[in-house]
Design an enzyme around this catalytic site. Structure first.
Site, PDB file in Angstrom:
ATOM      1  N   ASP A   1       0.832  -1.212   0.000  1.00  8.10           N
ATOM      2  CA  ASP A   1       0.000   0.000   0.000  1.00  8.10           C
ATOM      3  C   ASP A   1       0.866   1.262   0.000  1.00  8.10           C
ATOM      4  OD1 ASP A   1      -2.304   1.471   0.014  1.00  8.10           O
ATOM      5  OD2 ASP A   1      -2.706   1.224   2.154  1.00  8.10           O
TER       6      ASP A   1
ATOM      7  N   ASN B   1     -10.569  -2.559  -6.497  1.00  9.45           N
ATOM      8  CA  ASN B   1      -9.720  -1.683  -7.329  1.00  9.45           C
ATOM      9  C   ASN B   1     -10.290  -1.456  -8.730  1.00  9.45           C
ATOM     10  OD1 ASN B   1      -6.547  -2.888  -5.952  1.00  9.45           O
ATOM     11  ND2 ASN B   1      -7.767  -1.108  -5.378  1.00  9.45           N
TER      12      ASN B   1
END
Ligand code: FPP
Length: 246
Positions: free
Chosen positions: A21, A69
């Site tokens: 991340d 996503n």
């Protein structure tokens, strides 16, 4: 003594999973496009894969693209898919040189055909490699994985292939995308966020969690070693008492 020498090779996680991340924030901090963050993230992917294989970690799973996503801006999704294809083409040699087998989990049918083709090719070419299994979680969501496992099991019950009474942990394991992988021992998330984000919910039941402040594009061997050293200092009790473990 170097940090590497402080890592006990006999107590490595058998399965290390990483939530990579911070690509977007890393780029923003430097006034760059988010996509440049992802590009730099691919460098950390390669370095981490090589380091894990050299250390002797048997299974590494990377959260590369979640089902959620798909909701990102079209350009960002396209860039991520292109980067995946480019990395697979470029890093086949890295996988072969380090004796690494590629595996993929997720709703792979959702991936662009070109990405599916590249994945299948690299998986086929590396299928006999034995040093480490690298699993890419792509179009992956843990709840979706569990729902899909439940459906497959229900179907087998309906067709009298298995009985309700025989359903246990191992049956559920066998119907997950991760059927051939051991449970996760250590889960690392970078970028200072303390969340699991729908990643391997079943498989992390007894995992040790390590949250690194480093943004993924800056993640290097020293950060990996820091997580491993922290993991090795912990007492994993699996619900037992400390005395029972010793
Ligand atoms: C999270 O950062 C990262 C991703 C959604 C994708 C990870 C992809 C790569 C590292 C590159 C391609 C992968 C492979 C396997 C070659 P973010 O965008 O959520 O960052 P932010 O939270 O700072 O916005």
């Amino acid at each position: 003594m170097s940090v590497l020498n402080t890592i006990n090779k006999d107590n490595l996680p058998k399965h290390l999973a990483i939530i990579m991340d911070g690509n977007g924030r890393w780029a923003k901090q430097q006034g760059l496009l988010r996509t440049i963050g992802h590009e730099n993230g691919t460098k950390s992917v390669r370095i981490t894969i090589e380091n894990c294989a050299k250390l002797g970690i048997e299974n590494l799973t990377l959260y590369a693209f979640s089902t959620e996503n798909w909701n990102r801006p079209k350009l960002e999704v396209e860039t991520l898919m292109k980067l995946l294809i480019k990395s697979l083409q470029k890093e086949l040699i890295t996988l072969q040189n380090n004796n690494i087998r590629l595996n993929a989990i997720g709703n792979l049918d959702m991936m662009p055909k070109s990405a599916q083709k590249e994945l299948l090719e690299v998986m086929e070419k590396t299928k006999n490699n034995t040093q480490m299994t690298l699993t890419l979680a792509l179009s992956y969501g843990s709840r979706e994985e569990i729902v899909s496992a439940v459906k497959k099991i229900a179907d087998k019950v309906k067709n009298n292939i298995i009985s309700i009474d025989s359903i246990d942990d191992s049956i559920i394991n066998k119907h997950l995308y991760t059927q051939n992988l051991p449970d996760v021992d250590l889960l690392i998330r970078t970028s200072g966020e303390h969340r699991i984000s729908n990643f391997l919910l079943w498989q992390i039941a007894y995992a040790e969690l390590f949250f690194s402040e480093v943004m993924w594009p800056d993640f290097r061997e020293e950060h990996l070693y820091e997580a491993l050293i922290s993991y090795q200092k912990r007492e994993r009790r699996f619900g037992k008492t400390s005395e029972q473990i010793k």
